[in-house]
Write a protein that holds these residues in place. Structure first.
Motif, mmCIF file in Angstrom:
data_model
loop_
_atom_site.group_PDB
_atom_site.id
_atom_site.type_symbol
_atom_site.label_atom_id
_atom_site.label_comp_id
_atom_site.label_asym_id
_atom_site.label_seq_id
_atom_site.Cartn_x
_atom_site.Cartn_y
_atom_site.Cartn_z
ATOM 1 N N HIS A 296 0.826 -1.213 0.000
ATOM 2 C CA HIS A 296 0.000 0.000 0.000
ATOM 3 C C HIS A 296 0.861 1.264 0.000
ATOM 4 O O HIS A 296 0.544 2.238 -0.679
ATOM 5 N N GLN A 297 1.955 1.245 0.782
ATOM 6 C CA GLN A 297 2.838 2.411 0.842
ATOM 7 C C GLN A 297 3.556 2.644 -0.486
ATOM 8 O O GLN A 297 3.698 3.786 -0.942
ATOM 9 N N GLN A 298 4.030 1.560 -1.111
ATOM 10 C CA GLN A 298 4.828 1.696 -2.332
ATOM 11 C C GLN A 298 3.968 1.781 -3.587
ATOM 12 O O GLN A 298 4.351 2.437 -4.565
ATOM 13 N N TYR A 299 2.802 1.117 -3.567
ATOM 14 C CA TYR A 299 1.951 1.076 -4.753
ATOM 15 C C TYR A 299 0.508 1.363 -4.327
ATOM 16 O O TYR A 299 -0.345 0.467 -4.295
ATOM 17 N N PRO A 300 0.227 2.600 -3.965
ATOM 18 C CA PRO A 300 -1.091 2.925 -3.376
ATOM 19 C C PRO A 300 -2.274 2.661 -4.299
ATOM 20 O O PRO A 300 -3.400 2.542 -3.839
ATOM 21 N N LEU A 301 -2.054 2.588 -5.609
ATOM 22 C CA LEU A 301 -3.173 2.361 -6.525
ATOM 23 C C LEU A 301 -3.518 0.885 -6.672
ATOM 24 O O LEU A 301 -4.490 0.532 -7.332
ATOM 25 N N THR A 302 -2.714 0.004 -6.086
ATOM 26 C CA THR A 302 -2.982 -1.433 -6.174
ATOM 27 C C THR A 302 -4.010 -1.826 -5.108
ATOM 28 O O THR A 302 -3.848 -1.497 -3.935
ATOM 29 N N THR A 303 -5.048 -2.509 -5.517
ATOM 30 C CA THR A 303 -6.083 -2.975 -4.584
ATOM 31 C C THR A 303 -5.602 -4.241 -3.887
ATOM 32 O O THR A 303 -4.883 -5.055 -4.474
ATOM 33 N N ARG A 304 -6.044 -4.421 -2.602
ATOM 34 C CA ARG A 304 -5.511 -5.519 -1.804
ATOM 35 C C ARG A 304 -6.643 -6.317 -1.151
ATOM 36 O O ARG A 304 -7.591 -5.724 -0.611
ATOM 37 N N ILE A 305 -6.528 -7.650 -1.229
ATOM 38 C CA ILE A 305 -7.473 -8.578 -0.591
ATOM 39 C C ILE A 305 -6.682 -9.547 0.271
ATOM 40 O O ILE A 305 -5.637 -10.039 -0.146
ATOM 41 N N LEU A 306 -7.201 -9.819 1.490
ATOM 42 C CA LEU A 306 -6.542 -10.744 2.412
ATOM 43 C C LEU A 306 -7.306 -12.061 2.472
ATOM 44 O O LEU A 306 -8.534 -12.063 2.604
ATOM 45 N N LEU A 307 -6.561 -13.193 2.394
ATOM 46 C CA LEU A 307 -7.132 -14.526 2.594
ATOM 47 C C LEU A 307 -6.680 -15.030 3.954
ATOM 48 O O LEU A 307 -5.478 -15.043 4.246
ATOM 49 N N THR A 308 -7.628 -15.433 4.814
ATOM 50 C CA THR A 308 -7.234 -15.916 6.132
ATOM 51 C C THR A 308 -7.989 -17.190 6.459
ATOM 52 O O THR A 308 -9.159 -17.336 6.129
ATOM 53 N N GLY A 309 -7.297 -18.078 7.132
ATOM 54 C CA GLY A 309 -7.896 -19.363 7.488
ATOM 55 C C GLY A 309 -8.538 -19.363 8.850
ATOM 56 O O GLY A 309 -9.183 -20.313 9.241
ATOM 57 N N ASP A 310 -8.368 -18.285 9.623
ATOM 58 C CA ASP A 310 -8.995 -18.218 10.925
ATOM 59 C C ASP A 310 -9.431 -16.790 11.179
ATOM 60 O O ASP A 310 -8.796 -15.844 10.728
ATOM 61 N N PRO A 311 -10.553 -16.607 11.930
ATOM 62 C CA PRO A 311 -11.078 -15.245 12.170
ATOM 63 C C PRO A 311 -10.288 -14.526 13.258
ATOM 64 O O PRO A 311 -10.809 -14.215 14.318
ATOM 65 N N ASP A 312 -8.988 -14.280 13.018
ATOM 66 C CA ASP A 312 -8.135 -13.578 13.978
ATOM 67 C C ASP A 312 -8.455 -12.096 13.908
ATOM 68 O O ASP A 312 -8.033 -11.395 12.985
ATOM 69 N N LEU A 313 -9.219 -11.593 14.895
ATOM 70 C CA LEU A 313 -9.698 -10.206 14.847
ATOM 71 C C LEU A 313 -8.528 -9.227 14.842
ATOM 72 O O LEU A 313 -8.568 -8.202 14.165
ATOM 73 N N GLN A 314 -7.450 -9.543 15.611
ATOM 74 C CA GLN A 314 -6.298 -8.640 15.651
ATOM 75 C C GLN A 314 -5.620 -8.564 14.293
ATOM 76 O O GLN A 314 -5.233 -7.483 13.833
ATOM 77 N N LEU A 315 -5.500 -9.735 13.631
ATOM 78 C CA LEU A 315 -4.867 -9.763 12.310
ATOM 79 C C LEU A 315 -5.720 -9.013 11.282
ATOM 80 O O LEU A 315 -5.205 -8.251 10.460
ATOM 81 N N ILE A 316 -7.044 -9.207 11.358
ATOM 82 C CA ILE A 316 -7.940 -8.520 10.423
ATOM 83 C C ILE A 316 -7.899 -7.012 10.651
ATOM 84 O O ILE A 316 -7.857 -6.218 9.707
#
Length: 448
Positions: free
Chosen positions: A79-99
């Motif tokens: 995000h810092q280096q390429y702010p125009l790139t959209t980002r999606i996160l894949l997670t295997g557990d509902p870690d609220l802190q990580l999200i």
């Protein structure tokens, strides 16, 4: 001339897939390869950053757990280096802190659970790229506006007669910018609704409330003619009001509020404030977050988290509470016994002035009568009575069930005196109090 196929491929959006597991990358490749994307792959953050530096990437889909650094940290760096790139996160557990870290630092477009639903992931990729296209178009229009404004200043001294025409052109450009910005805000609202579906996945089908709350709030806004800004804020608040429950256990998620243990009640009372905290870093949803914080306040000041009273509670929060409670009463999330829609409205009417804004309750009931086909309470010919008020000739307006769910009488049944006596006896034996929805005989309707 270049190869047409090569030129066409270069115009396709670039998608970078990052996961430490080769089989995950292979599954993603099989899912996305039939679609018009240029796919790139990386097994670790260093390889991902190398691809970013050497290729044009529009969308990054990264696993949450990677060697060297976690997925949210990688997405924050991208995000810092390429702010125009959209980002999606894949997670295997509902870690609220990580999200939370991914939302706050990586400013991700959204996150998906592993294992994912193929259609949901494809839809998320499509919408993320559409969102990015809208953002780039908005920036392009802004740059065009700045350029044209500069040109106007130069031409103004020389071509005074063209001022009116140029001003009209600038107005058109401004309108296009407004349209692009409105589309961007709409994308936030759409994203909020999609995210709410992820929250719903923690619940059994019979206790999934978010979609029904969103639709009811939208219907209320339309029927009551509320302003566009309040409509948008209410829609996002309806979608995200229970995001603070993501850290709860599965059993707590489905336990009625009146059945929670004392230590669970403390967590329950904290969820509106926690939901607000998760959203406050996102500027377009800050007003909706304020409605979420206060949607469990009570009209008499006994609610939470701030014990606001009466008109001090934001209007949108008062409306959201009506919609949330109406749906949750029917899903067994407030009281152990599930209510039908009419019983839920009787409950809301009973607590008008204590839990709910008394000036909103009757309008809310009328909206439900218009919007929901199973509501009879809005019919002026329908009355809610106790068993000892019933008389022969009345007609049941809807099914009557015992507290244990057993069907006692079907809608449309004409009451007789022996039948009324049996209902009273059964009610006494069961230790219950029934709310009976009846249609009055025609002559009583006229006299009423």
């Amino acid at each position: 001339m270049g190869d047409p196929d090569v030129v066409t491929a270069s115009l396709l959006p670039g998608v970078l897939l990052v996961d430490a597991q080769a089989q995950i990358l292979q599954r993603l490749q099989q899912l996305l390869e039939p679609h018009p994307y240029r796919l790139h792959f990386a097994r670790d953050p260093a390889q991902a950053l190398h691809v970013m530096a050497s290729c044009e990437v529009d969308l990054v889909i990264s696993s949450a757990h990677l060697p060297q650094m976690d997925g949210p940290t990688l997405l924050a760096q991208i995000h810092q280096q390429y702010p125009l790139t959209t980002r999606i996160l894949l997670t295997g557990d509902p870690d609220l802190q990580l999200i939370t870290k991914a939302i706050n630092e990586g400013e991700i477009y959204r996150y998906l659970n592993k294992p994912w639903n193929d259609q949901e992931l494809l839809q998320a990729v499509h919408q993320a790229l559409e969102h990015q296209h809208c953002e780039r178009e908005r920036q392009r229009l802004e740059a065009l506006a700045r350029q044209q404004n500069s040109e106007l200043k130069l031409l103004n001294a020389q071509l005074e007669k063209h001022v009116a025409a140029r001003t009209a052109e600038l107005q058109q450009t401004a309108d296009m910018l407004d349209l692009a910005y409105e589309e961007l805000k709409h994308s936030y609202a759409t994203g909020a609704e999609l995210f709410s579906l992820l929250v719903n996945q923690r619940l059994p089908v019979g206790k999934q409330t978010n979609r029904r709350v969103i639709e009811l709030v939208r219907a209320y806004c339309t029927i009551q003619g509320l302003g566009d800004v309040l409509q948008r804020d209410l829609a996002m608040a309806a979608a995200l009001h229970n995001i603070g429950k993501l850290s709860w256990s599965d059993s707590m998620m489905v336990t009625p509020a009146d059945q929670l243990h004392p230590h669970q009640r403390e967590r329950y009372r904290a969820y509106p404030q926690q939901s607000e905290s998760l959203l406050m870093t996102l500027e377009p949803v800050q007003d909706a977050a304020r409605l979420i914080r206060h949607h469990q306040e009570h009209w008499d000041g006994t609610g939470f988290p701030d014990h606001l009273k009466g008109p001090a509670i934001p209007l949108g929060a008062r409306l959201l509470k009506l919609a949330v409670d109406f749906i949750e009463l029917q899903c067994g999330l407030i009281l152990e016994r599930r209510m039908n829609s009419d019983e839920a409205l009787v409950f809301i009417r009973k607590y008008a002035g204590r839990l709910y804004d008394p000036d909103l309750v009757e309008g809310f009931i009328q909206v439900c009568s218009v919007y929901l086909c199973d509501v009879t309470l809005g019919d002026p010919a329908v009355r809610v009575m106790g068993t000892r008020e019933l008389v022969a000739g009345m007609i049941l307006a809807r099914n009557l069930n015992a507290d244990n769910g057993m069907l006692l009488l079907n809608a449309g049944k004409v009451l007789s005196l022996p039948l009324v006596d049996k209902l009273i006896a059964f009610e006494t034996m069961e230790g219950a109090r029934y709310s009976v929805f009846v249609k009055l005989p025609r002559e009583e309707r006229v006299s009423a």
